[in-house]
Scaffold this motif. Structure first.
Motif, PDB file in Angstrom:
ATOM      1  N   GLY A  37      -8.047  19.234  11.507  1.00  0.00           N
ATOM      2  CA  GLY A  37      -6.896  19.432  12.371  1.00  0.00           C
ATOM      3  C   GLY A  37      -6.235  18.161  12.853  1.00  0.00           C
ATOM      4  N   LEU A  38      -6.813  17.002  12.565  1.00  0.00           N
ATOM      5  CA  LEU A  38      -6.230  15.722  12.947  1.00  0.00           C
ATOM      6  C   LEU A  38      -5.365  15.218  11.805  1.00  0.00           C
ATOM      7  CD1 LEU A  38      -6.039  13.204  14.810  1.00  0.00           C
ATOM      8  CD2 LEU A  38      -8.016  12.305  13.576  1.00  0.00           C
ATOM      9  N   PHE A  39      -4.127  14.890  12.105  1.00  0.00           N
ATOM     10  CA  PHE A  39      -3.209  14.357  11.115  1.00  0.00           C
ATOM     11  C   PHE A  39      -3.317  12.845  11.119  1.00  0.00           C
ATOM     12  CE2 PHE A  39       1.070  12.854   9.957  1.00  0.00           C
ATOM     13  CZ  PHE A  39       1.150  13.393   8.690  1.00  0.00           C
ATOM     14  N   ALA A  40      -3.502  12.251   9.950  1.00  0.00           N
ATOM     15  CA  ALA A  40      -3.650  10.795   9.852  1.00  0.00           C
ATOM     16  C   ALA A  40      -2.827  10.269   8.694  1.00  0.00           C
ATOM     17  CB  ALA A  40      -5.113  10.423   9.654  1.00  0.00           C
ATOM     18  N   TRP A  41      -2.439   9.023   8.796  1.00  0.00           N
ATOM     19  CA  TRP A  41      -1.807   8.321   7.687  1.00  0.00           C
ATOM     20  C   TRP A  41      -2.834   7.403   7.073  1.00  0.00           C
ATOM     21  CZ3 TRP A  41       2.467  10.045   5.790  1.00  0.00           C
ATOM     22  CH2 TRP A  41       3.384  10.694   6.599  1.00  0.00           C
ATOM     23  N   ALA A  42      -3.021   7.510   5.785  1.00  0.00           N
ATOM     24  CA  ALA A  42      -3.928   6.618   5.069  1.00  0.00           C
ATOM     25  C   ALA A  42      -3.077   5.649   4.257  1.00  0.00           C
ATOM     26  CB  ALA A  42      -4.853   7.400   4.155  1.00  0.00           C
ATOM     27  N   TYR A  43      -3.270   4.378   4.497  1.00  0.00           N
ATOM     28  CA  TYR A  43      -2.615   3.345   3.698  1.00  0.00           C
ATOM     29  C   TYR A  43      -3.591   2.948   2.606  1.00  0.00           C
ATOM     30  CZ  TYR A  43       0.716   3.096   7.534  1.00  0.00           C
ATOM     31  OH  TYR A  43       1.655   3.404   8.483  1.00  0.00           O
ATOM     32  N   VAL A  44      -3.242   3.295   1.380  1.00  0.00           N
ATOM     33  CA  VAL A  44      -4.110   3.038   0.236  1.00  0.00           C
ATOM     34  C   VAL A  44      -3.645   1.735  -0.410  1.00  0.00           C
ATOM     35  CG1 VAL A  44      -4.993   3.926  -1.944  1.00  0.00           C
ATOM     36  CG2 VAL A  44      -4.452   5.514  -0.079  1.00  0.00           C
ATOM     37  N   HIS A  45      -4.461   0.705  -0.271  1.00  0.00           N
ATOM     38  CA  HIS A  45      -4.121  -0.626  -0.771  1.00  0.00           C
ATOM     39  C   HIS A  45      -4.465  -0.746  -2.247  1.00  0.00           C
ATOM     40  CE1 HIS A  45      -3.551  -2.613   3.255  1.00  0.00           C
ATOM     41  NE2 HIS A  45      -4.160  -1.485   3.607  1.00  0.00           N
ATOM     42  N   ALA A  46      -3.631  -1.471  -2.975  1.00  0.00           N
ATOM     43  CA  ALA A  46      -3.857  -1.712  -4.400  1.00  0.00           C
ATOM     44  C   ALA A  46      -4.618  -3.021  -4.585  1.00  0.00           C
ATOM     45  CB  ALA A  46      -2.526  -1.788  -5.141  1.00  0.00           C
ATOM     46  N   SER A  47      -5.470  -3.054  -5.587  1.00  0.00           N
ATOM     47  CA  SER A  47      -6.171  -4.307  -5.879  1.00  0.00           C
ATOM     48  C   SER A  47      -5.226  -5.237  -6.624  1.00  0.00           C
ATOM     49  CB  SER A  47      -7.402  -4.031  -6.734  1.00  0.00           C
ATOM     50  OG  SER A  47      -7.009  -3.564  -7.999  1.00  0.00           O
ATOM     51  N   LEU A  48      -5.398  -6.528  -6.436  1.00  0.00           N
ATOM     52  CA  LEU A  48      -4.553  -7.472  -7.146  1.00  0.00           C
ATOM     53  C   LEU A  48      -5.032  -7.722  -8.568  1.00  0.00           C
ATOM     54  CD1 LEU A  48      -3.467 -10.067  -4.468  1.00  0.00           C
ATOM     55  CD2 LEU A  48      -2.294  -8.068  -5.319  1.00  0.00           C
ATOM     56  N   ASP A  49      -6.252  -7.293  -8.898  1.00  0.00           N
ATOM     57  CA  ASP A  49      -6.725  -7.442 -10.276  1.00  0.00           C
ATOM     58  C   ASP A  49      -6.443  -6.195 -11.117  1.00  0.00           C
ATOM     59  OD1 ASP A  49      -8.669  -5.664  -9.365  1.00  0.00           O
ATOM     60  OD2 ASP A  49     -10.295  -7.125  -9.437  1.00  0.00           O
ATOM     61  N   GLY A  50      -5.841  -5.148 -10.510  1.00  0.00           N
ATOM     62  CA  GLY A  50      -5.420  -3.964 -11.245  1.00  0.00           C
ATOM     63  C   GLY A  50      -6.518  -3.020 -11.675  1.00  0.00           C
ATOM     64  N   ARG A  51      -7.682  -3.093 -11.053  1.00  0.00           N
ATOM     65  CA  ARG A  51      -8.817  -2.274 -11.499  1.00  0.00           C
ATOM     66  C   ARG A  51      -8.589  -0.779 -11.388  1.00  0.00           C
ATOM     67  NH1 ARG A  51     -12.490  -4.072  -6.464  1.00  0.00           N
ATOM     68  NH2 ARG A  51     -11.164  -5.861  -6.692  1.00  0.00           N
TER      69      ARG A  51
ATOM     70  N   PRO B 270       0.808  -1.219   0.000  1.00  0.00           N
ATOM     71  CA  PRO B 270       0.000   0.000   0.000  1.00  0.00           C
ATOM     72  C   PRO B 270       0.846   1.276   0.000  1.00  0.00           C
ATOM     73  CG  PRO B 270      -0.101  -1.066   2.135  1.00  0.00           C
ATOM     74  CD  PRO B 270       0.639  -1.980   1.240  1.00  0.00           C
ATOM     75  N   ARG B 271       0.295   2.319  -0.624  1.00  0.00           N
ATOM     76  CA  ARG B 271       0.918   3.648  -0.601  1.00  0.00           C
ATOM     77  C   ARG B 271       0.549   4.329   0.708  1.00  0.00           C
ATOM     78  NH1 ARG B 271      -1.467   7.334  -3.973  1.00  0.00           N
ATOM     79  NH2 ARG B 271      -3.337   6.081  -4.067  1.00  0.00           N
ATOM     80  N   THR B 272       1.460   5.123   1.252  1.00  0.00           N
ATOM     81  CA  THR B 272       1.198   5.883   2.462  1.00  0.00           C
ATOM     82  C   THR B 272       0.916   7.317   2.061  1.00  0.00           C
ATOM     83  OG1 THR B 272       2.731   4.465   3.652  1.00  0.00           O
ATOM     84  CG2 THR B 272       2.117   6.522   4.712  1.00  0.00           C
ATOM     85  N   VAL B 273      -0.265   7.821   2.447  1.00  0.00           N
ATOM     86  CA  VAL B 273      -0.697   9.157   2.066  1.00  0.00           C
ATOM     87  C   VAL B 273      -1.071   9.930   3.327  1.00  0.00           C
ATOM     88  CG1 VAL B 273      -2.401  10.446   0.734  1.00  0.00           C
ATOM     89  CG2 VAL B 273      -1.625   8.221  -0.090  1.00  0.00           C
ATOM     90  N   PRO B 274      -0.460  11.122   3.551  1.00  0.00           N
ATOM     91  CA  PRO B 274      -0.862  11.921   4.707  1.00  0.00           C
ATOM     92  C   PRO B 274      -2.201  12.599   4.440  1.00  0.00           C
ATOM     93  CG  PRO B 274       0.818  13.067   3.458  1.00  0.00           C
ATOM     94  CD  PRO B 274       0.625  11.727   2.805  1.00  0.00           C
ATOM     95  N   VAL B 275      -3.056  12.625   5.466  1.00  0.00           N
ATOM     96  CA  VAL B 275      -4.391  13.216   5.353  1.00  0.00           C
ATOM     97  C   VAL B 275      -4.639  14.086   6.577  1.00  0.00           C
ATOM     98  CG1 VAL B 275      -6.856  12.711   5.196  1.00  0.00           C
ATOM     99  CG2 VAL B 275      -5.221  11.178   4.107  1.00  0.00           C
ATOM    100  N   GLU B 276      -5.215  15.273   6.364  1.00  0.00           N
ATOM    101  CA  GLU B 276      -5.594  16.125   7.489  1.00  0.00           C
ATOM    102  C   GLU B 276      -7.099  16.319   7.461  1.00  0.00           C
ATOM    103  OE1 GLU B 276      -4.957  20.559   9.382  1.00  0.00           O
ATOM    104  OE2 GLU B 276      -3.721  19.932   7.692  1.00  0.00           O
ATOM    105  N   ILE B 277      -7.737  15.975   8.567  1.00  0.00           N
ATOM    106  CA  ILE B 277      -9.191  16.104   8.686  1.00  0.00           C
ATOM    107  C   ILE B 277      -9.485  16.854   9.978  1.00  0.00           C
ATOM    108  CG2 ILE B 277     -11.385  14.888   8.851  1.00  0.00           C
ATOM    109  CD1 ILE B 277      -9.983  12.513   7.459  1.00  0.00           C
TER     110      ILE B 277
END
Length: 59
Positions: free
Chosen positions: A38-52, A29-36
């Motif tokens: 005022g809260l700082f979060a790390w979003a792990y964006v997982h890739a599909s194995l079928d490549g959609r 997964p890619r690591t993407v910083p997100v602010e919501i």
């Protein structure tokens, strides 16, 4: 304060590891910083194995 969230594809070929505070899933997964509100979060964006996600267009 930091939080971690996982974004995973629905109905994928595997079950993604979303129980970790590290991006340790087999899909790499890619690591993407997100602010919501005022809260700082790390979003792990997982890739599909079928490549959609490569067939999707960005808005």
């Amino acid at each position: 304060m930091a939080a971690t969230v996982h974004v995973t594809p629905l109905n994928d070929l595997i079950e993604h590891d979303t129980n970790s505070e590290e991006p340790s899933c087999v899909c790499g997964p890619r690591t993407v910083p997100v602010e919501i509100s005022g809260l700082f979060a790390w979003a792990y964006v997982h890739a599909s194995l079928d490549g959609r996600e490569f067939a999707e267009e960005d808005p």
